[in-house]
Design a protein around this motif. Structure first.
Motif, mmCIF file in Angstrom:
data_model
loop_
_atom_site.group_PDB
_atom_site.id
_atom_site.type_symbol
_atom_site.label_atom_id
_atom_site.label_comp_id
_atom_site.label_asym_id
_atom_site.label_seq_id
_atom_site.Cartn_x
_atom_site.Cartn_y
_atom_site.Cartn_z
ATOM 1 N N ILE A 196 0.853 -1.185 0.000
ATOM 2 C CA ILE A 196 0.000 0.000 0.000
ATOM 3 C C ILE A 196 0.887 1.233 0.000
ATOM 4 O O ILE A 196 1.709 1.404 0.907
ATOM 5 C CB ILE A 196 -0.937 -0.005 1.216
ATOM 6 N N ARG A 197 0.721 2.033 -0.995
ATOM 7 C CA ARG A 197 1.587 3.205 -1.190
ATOM 8 C C ARG A 197 3.054 2.819 -1.049
ATOM 9 O O ARG A 197 3.845 3.504 -0.391
ATOM 10 C CB ARG A 197 1.217 4.323 -0.202
ATOM 11 N N VAL A 215 4.391 0.531 0.694
ATOM 12 C CA VAL A 215 4.814 -0.029 1.977
ATOM 13 C C VAL A 215 4.243 -1.444 2.122
ATOM 14 O O VAL A 215 3.087 -1.686 1.787
ATOM 15 C CB VAL A 215 4.324 0.862 3.146
ATOM 16 N N VAL A 262 2.511 -4.249 3.963
ATOM 17 C CA VAL A 262 1.611 -4.323 5.112
ATOM 18 C C VAL A 262 1.098 -5.751 5.255
ATOM 19 O O VAL A 262 0.676 -6.365 4.274
ATOM 20 C CB VAL A 262 0.404 -3.365 4.916
ATOM 21 N N ASP A 276 -3.460 4.888 -3.176
ATOM 22 C CA ASP A 276 -4.036 3.801 -2.387
ATOM 23 C C ASP A 276 -4.650 4.351 -1.108
ATOM 24 O O ASP A 276 -4.089 5.222 -0.464
ATOM 25 C CB ASP A 276 -2.959 2.785 -2.002
ATOM 26 N N ARG A 277 -5.794 3.796 -0.783
ATOM 27 C CA ARG A 277 -6.463 4.233 0.429
ATOM 28 C C ARG A 277 -6.757 2.984 1.232
ATOM 29 O O ARG A 277 -7.328 2.026 0.713
ATOM 30 C CB ARG A 277 -7.766 4.922 0.034
ATOM 31 N N ALA A 314 -0.488 3.748 12.451
ATOM 32 C CA ALA A 314 0.523 4.454 11.664
ATOM 33 C C ALA A 314 1.924 4.120 12.167
ATOM 34 O O ALA A 314 2.836 3.920 11.375
ATOM 35 C CB ALA A 314 0.278 5.963 11.712
ATOM 36 N N GLY A 356 3.646 2.029 9.465
ATOM 37 C CA GLY A 356 4.446 2.990 8.706
ATOM 38 C C GLY A 356 3.638 3.757 7.677
ATOM 39 O O GLY A 356 4.186 4.554 6.933
ATOM 40 N N ILE A 357 2.327 3.500 7.606
ATOM 41 C CA ILE A 357 1.475 4.317 6.746
ATOM 42 C C ILE A 357 0.167 4.575 7.483
ATOM 43 O O ILE A 357 -0.180 3.851 8.412
ATOM 44 C CB ILE A 357 1.141 3.651 5.385
ATOM 45 N N SER A 358 -0.542 5.598 7.061
ATOM 46 C CA SER A 358 -1.769 5.926 7.764
ATOM 47 C C SER A 358 -2.954 5.184 7.161
ATOM 48 O O SER A 358 -2.923 4.778 6.003
ATOM 49 C CB SER A 358 -2.014 7.425 7.717
ATOM 50 N N ALA A 359 -3.974 5.011 7.958
ATOM 51 C CA ALA A 359 -5.181 4.339 7.494
ATOM 52 C C ALA A 359 -6.388 5.096 8.015
ATOM 53 O O ALA A 359 -6.304 5.799 9.020
ATOM 54 C CB ALA A 359 -5.200 2.908 8.005
#
Lengths: 433, 142
Positions: A332-333, A335, A337, A367-368, A399, A403-406
């Motif tokens: 995702i983006r 990263v 996951v 990506d979301r 996060a 390492g990425i936000s959701a």
């Protein structure tokens, strides 16, 4: 307790000699009887005689899931069909299922490794074991069944689902051990509370859980609600089914039954063999399988191996709980996951339940990731600021772990679909494949 | 002086509120007042009903996330300045209000439902100033 002290506690040097001999014999056998392997080895310029010991294992080519699909249904078999006594098929976690055959001896060997596994969890002939894995093409039910019979335990072959009946037999028969997927164990635990069953009437002491990834936090939760010690069992259909490895009561990882299944850890990108302790893709060579021996099968499970002798006395290599699968992994983006990471965050927070659904979508080429989370009833506050505070904490923890936000979406308890088998955790709407 | 309010977590899904009102209707439970605090994904329904314990039970049995919250019901004149005067008393005594909602009951009176940081303090302050408060006995029929 140790079921087979000879093989489980063998000196490593002696074990490696045994593995080498079995590997040599097996390579000859597949070269002679499986056209796929003969062609593949010839392409690589390898003759069976080149394989002299276990040190030659890394000269051999890998076998992938795709190879099994290409040779569907019986192309990988090393024995004629009359010698096959059973078929199973992988549960098809990803894509089309793969068919596996067993000879009489294969079924015996499988029962042996499951008997060893059950013994690690303290199961004896005095126990009543409720096998709540699905019976059928899936290896969980019958695998545990045969192993439990070999131990001499009393088996309740109830299969998965029908939770009311599970609880009723658990109470009436006095089941002492349950075997199922961890997500189903969690669901049985929830139902036990919901049905207001008196815990003193439940005699369970141990649970044998596997077939899907689960976390340490989930273990604690299952142990508390069911009042048991929860053991991790590992296996995959292509290799044999459950019983490839299993945790002893020290729970320092799962002991791999190396006299039958030779493990390696490789770099998933380059295929290079990695030393003990490093994270990589788990590869197995099941050297004693008759019906469908495989050379260096890529499991796509990511883990580490440790070779130090365990406190329990076994010399067998231990594998850590898998951190994910190379094909479970969502990118995702950019990263990587793993759903298990989300689960561990939720389980660390008492306000949420470990039931979640990850929905990945692509919006304007971006990506979301949305994570739907059930709130824990006891923590429901009727003040928006409290709930929004919870959502912010979840968002921050996710996060920092991923390492990425959701986007976090709080949903009503019980609304995320419960599974009787493997839980569905991810919906990927991006259609990238 | 404390009255029981029913708080329900509701996902923003078409028909979810209708499901809830249907269950209350089937169980012969009257709603005296309600308000919804809404966010993008979910809402929190707060309501004063007849027989709150029974209502909580039937809703829980139907899979709703329910909580009983203590609130205060303050009765004020249904006329200009009525609410202002009451709020002046509350704010000048430094009582923090978490949320409130109001409904008129009849021609000359209105009831304000208040959830405050300290319910004891707000009750003390209001009684000191001779404000009329709803009693548990009559509230569920307002």
């Amino acid at each position: 307790m140790i079921w087979n002290r000879h093989f489980e506690c063998m000196e490593r040097e002696e074990l490696q000699k045994l593995q080498g001999n079995r590997l040599k014999e097996m390579v000859k056998r597949v070269y002679d009887s499986v056209p796929f392997y003969r062609n593949k080895l010839q392409e690589e310029g390898i003759e069976p005689d080149d394989i002299m010991s276990i040190d030659d294992l890394n000269k051999l080519p890998f076998t992938t899931k795709q190879d099994l699909r290409d040779n569907y249904p019986f192309g990988m078999f090393a024995v004629p069909q009359p010698d096959i006594v059973r078929f199973h098929a992988s549960s098809g976690t990803t894509g089309k299922s793969t068919v596996v055959g067993y000879t009489h001896n294969d079924v015996q060997m499988w029962s042996e490794v499951v008997a060893r596994s059950l013994t690690m969890a303290g199961v004896t002939k005095a126990d009543i074991i409720q096998v709540a894995y699905g019976y059928g093409l899936f290896t969980g039910g019958l695998g545990l069944h045969y192993g439990a019979e070999k131990v001499g335990a009393s088996v309740i072959p109830i299969s998965g689902g029908n939770t009311k009946k599970q609880l009723q037999l658990m109470e009436d028969f006095g089941s002492t051990v349950i075997a199922c997927t961890p997500s189903y164990a969690a669901y049985i635990g929830e139902s036990l509370v919901e049905e207001k069953i008196d815990r003193s009437k439940i005699k369970l002491k141990a649970g044998i859980f596997g077939a899907e990834p689960w976390t340490q936090e989930m273990r604690t939760q299952i142990e508390q609600v069911l009042g048991i010690k929860a053991y991790d069992i590992y296996g995959l259909t292509e290799i044999i089914g459950p019983g490839v490895s299993m945790e002893c009561h020290f729970q320092h990882g799962m002991h791999i039954f190396e006299d039958h299944f030779i493990p390696e850890i490789v770099n998933p990108e380059t295929g290079e063999v990695l030393p003990y302790g490093e994270l990589g893709e788990l590869v197995f060579t099941p050297v004693t399988k008759e019906a469908m021996p495989l050379i260096r099968y890529r499991t796509r499970d990511l883990t580490r191996l440790h070779a130090e002798k365990c406190e329990c006395g076994r010399t067998l290599v231990r594998m850590e709980k898998c951190v994910g699968r190379t094909d479970d992994m969502l990118i995702i983006r950019g990263v990587n996951v793993f759903p298990s990471q989300v689960e561990s965050v939720l389980l660390e927070m008492s306000e949420t339940k470990p039931h979640y659904l990850i929905v990945v979508d692509r919006d304007n080429n971006l990506d979301r990731m949305e994570i739907q989370v059930e709130i824990e009833e006891a923590f429901f506050s009727d003040e928006v600021k409290e709930l929004e505070g919870l959502r912010q904490r979840l968002k921050a923890n996710i996060a920092s772990t991923l390492g990425i936000s959701a986007v976090i979406r709080l949903v009503e308890p019980g609304t995320i679909e419960r599974s009787m088998g493997k839980a569905k955790r991810v919906i990927d709407k991006r259609h990238l494949h | 002086m404390i009255i029981k309010q029913l708080s329900v977590f509701l996902e923003n899904k078409t028909g979810r509120l209708t499901e809830l009102t249907g269950i209350l209707a089937d169980n012969d439970i009257n709603i005296s007042a309600f308000s919804i605090a809404d966010t993008a994904d979910y809402g929190i329904l707060r309501m004063i009903v007849g027989r709150p314990e029974l209502a909580a039970e039937v809703l829980k049995n139907n899979g709703f996330t329910v909580k009983i919250t203590d609130v205060v019901g303050m009765i004020i004149p249904h006329s200009p300045g009525g609410l202002h005067k009451a709020l002046q008393i509350i704010s000048s005594n430094n009582v923090a209000i978490d949320y409130m909602y109001a409904f008129a009951s009849g021609e000359c009176k209105a009831t304000v439902v208040i959830r405050a940081e300290s319910l004891k303090k707000i009750i003390d302050v209001l009684q000191e100033h001779k404000m009329e408060l709803l009693r548990e006995g009559d509230v569920y029929q307002v």
